[in-house]
Design an enzyme around this catalytic site. Structure first.
Site, short mmCIF file in Angstrom:
data_model
loop_
_atom_site.label_atom_id
_atom_site.label_comp_id
_atom_site.label_asym_id
_atom_site.label_seq_id
_atom_site.Cartn_x
_atom_site.Cartn_y
_atom_site.Cartn_z
N ASN A 235 6.51 -7.36 -5.62
CA ASN A 235 7.08 -6.26 -6.40
C ASN A 235 7.17 -5.06 -5.46
O ASN A 235 6.16 -4.42 -5.18
CB ASN A 235 6.16 -5.95 -7.60
CG ASN A 235 6.61 -4.69 -8.34
OD1 ASN A 235 7.74 -4.22 -8.16
ND2 ASN A 235 5.73 -4.16 -9.18
N LYS B 17 8.52 -2.27 -5.94
CA LYS B 17 8.51 -0.97 -6.65
C LYS B 17 9.63 -0.07 -6.09
O LYS B 17 10.68 -0.58 -5.70
CB LYS B 17 7.14 -0.31 -6.54
CG LYS B 17 6.01 -1.27 -6.89
CD LYS B 17 4.70 -0.60 -7.10
CE LYS B 17 3.62 -1.65 -7.27
NZ LYS B 17 2.40 -1.13 -7.82
N HIS C 207 5.94 -4.08 -16.66
CA HIS C 207 4.93 -3.71 -15.66
C HIS C 207 4.14 -2.51 -16.17
O HIS C 207 4.68 -1.65 -16.87
CB HIS C 207 5.62 -3.37 -14.34
CG HIS C 207 4.64 -3.23 -13.21
ND1 HIS C 207 3.94 -2.06 -13.00
CD2 HIS C 207 4.23 -4.10 -12.27
CE1 HIS C 207 3.15 -2.24 -11.95
NE2 HIS C 207 3.30 -3.47 -11.50
N GLU D 236 3.24 0.11 -14.84
CA GLU D 236 3.81 1.42 -14.48
C GLU D 236 4.95 1.79 -15.44
O GLU D 236 5.15 2.96 -15.75
CB GLU D 236 4.28 1.41 -13.01
CG GLU D 236 3.09 1.46 -12.07
CD GLU D 236 3.31 0.77 -10.73
OE1 GLU D 236 4.46 0.50 -10.36
OE2 GLU D 236 2.29 0.48 -10.07
N GLU E 268 -2.28 -8.48 -14.99
CA GLU E 268 -2.54 -7.42 -14.02
C GLU E 268 -3.45 -6.36 -14.64
O GLU E 268 -2.97 -5.49 -15.39
CB GLU E 268 -1.23 -6.75 -13.61
CG GLU E 268 -0.24 -7.68 -12.98
CD GLU E 268 0.69 -6.93 -12.04
OE1 GLU E 268 0.67 -7.23 -10.84
OE2 GLU E 268 1.42 -6.03 -12.50
N GLY F 4 -2.78 -1.21 -7.10
CA GLY F 4 -2.62 -0.16 -6.09
C GLY F 4 -3.90 0.60 -5.78
O GLY F 4 -3.86 1.63 -5.12
N SER G 81 -3.92 -5.56 -6.35
CA SER G 81 -4.52 -5.50 -5.01
C SER G 81 -4.79 -6.88 -4.42
O SER G 81 -5.75 -7.08 -3.69
CB SER G 81 -5.81 -4.66 -5.03
OG SER G 81 -5.51 -3.33 -5.42
#
Ligand code: PEP
Length: 248
Positions: A9, A11, A94, A96, A166, A172, A212
């Protein structure tokens, strides 16, 4: 036998020149991959990525899709538009997107239906925040998100769906769920799938871990019986790191 799937991904990273360079570096390093390999690039890099990926083992993915086929949705991209550009996979929900752009279980479900309707495969993300984890709500949260995403989805369509577990606190941050923690929560997700569909469908569903995951920890995560792949953020932006995950 399920084929593991490792997806990058990217991003909001990589302009067109960087996209071409990264794919050209990455492709030979993953040429012997046993697993399915996908890169989910920004919309603006899709055409460049499509060309650079020709003749490689890597499949093309996007990072979001709108639920409507067309219309007054400024800034959005439809499933047919992605399909036209030869996109195969799309990430949906996702964390985010949920955190910064107001995605809900309902909008994730609508986007998933649109993606499947256009013949795209979907990587549907679910996972708890740190606060939810500390409040002992992990099971409830992932089950709610899973059921919300799959509302009204027929069993025959499950083969086009990958679930990415996730934990938000691991994305991250450099903090990874331990292999056992990740495995346990994925087992919960599989149990929920059994209830929603049946044992065979739950077993067949590919469930990735994301958060991560990198060259160092990929092997031990991938060794867990419930983990069928990885969704990789930061480590997918460097060819060698991504290749090490792919060749875990
Ligand atoms: C992600 O964005 O899906 C992700 C897992 O990111 P990272 O690998 O950087 O934690």
């Amino acid at each position: 036998m399920k084929r593991p799937i490792i997806a990058g991904n990217w991003k909001m990273n990589m302009n067109n020149a960087e996209t071409k360079k990264l794919i050209e570096e990455m492709a030979p390093l993953v040429a012997d991959a046993k697993c399915e390999v996908v890169v989910c690039v920004p919309f603006t890099s899709i055409d460049t990525a499509r060309k650079a990926l020709r003749g490689t083992k890597i499949k093309l993915g996007a990072q979001n899709v709108h639920w409507a086929p067309k219309g007054a949705f400024t800034g959005e991209i439809s499933a047919d538009m992605l399909k036209e550009l030869k996109v195969r996979y799309v990430i949906i929900g996702h964390s985010e997107r949920r955190q910064y752009f107001g995605e809900t279980d309902e909008s994730v479900n609508a986007r998933l239906k649109a993606a499947l309707g256009a013949g795209l495969k979907a990587i549907v993300c679910i996972g708890e925040t740190l606060a939810e984890r500390e409040a002992g709500q992990t099971k409830d949260v992932v089950t709610r998100q899973l059921c919300g995403a799959l509302e009204g989805i027929e069993k025959r369509d499950l083969k086009s769906i990958v679930i990415a577990y996730e934990p938000v606190w691991a994305i991250g941050t450099g903090k990874t769920a331990t292999p056992l923690e990740a495995n346990d929560t994925i087992r919960v997700i599989r149990k929920a799938l059994r209830k929603l569909y049946d044992r065979t469908a739950a077993k067949a569903m590919r469930i990735q871990y994301g958060g991560s995951m990198n060259a160092k920890n990929a092997s031990e995560l991938m060794a867990m019986p419930e983990i069928d792949g990885g969704l990789i953020g930061g480590a997918s932006l460097k060819a060698e790191d991504f290749a090490k995950v792919v060749n875990y």
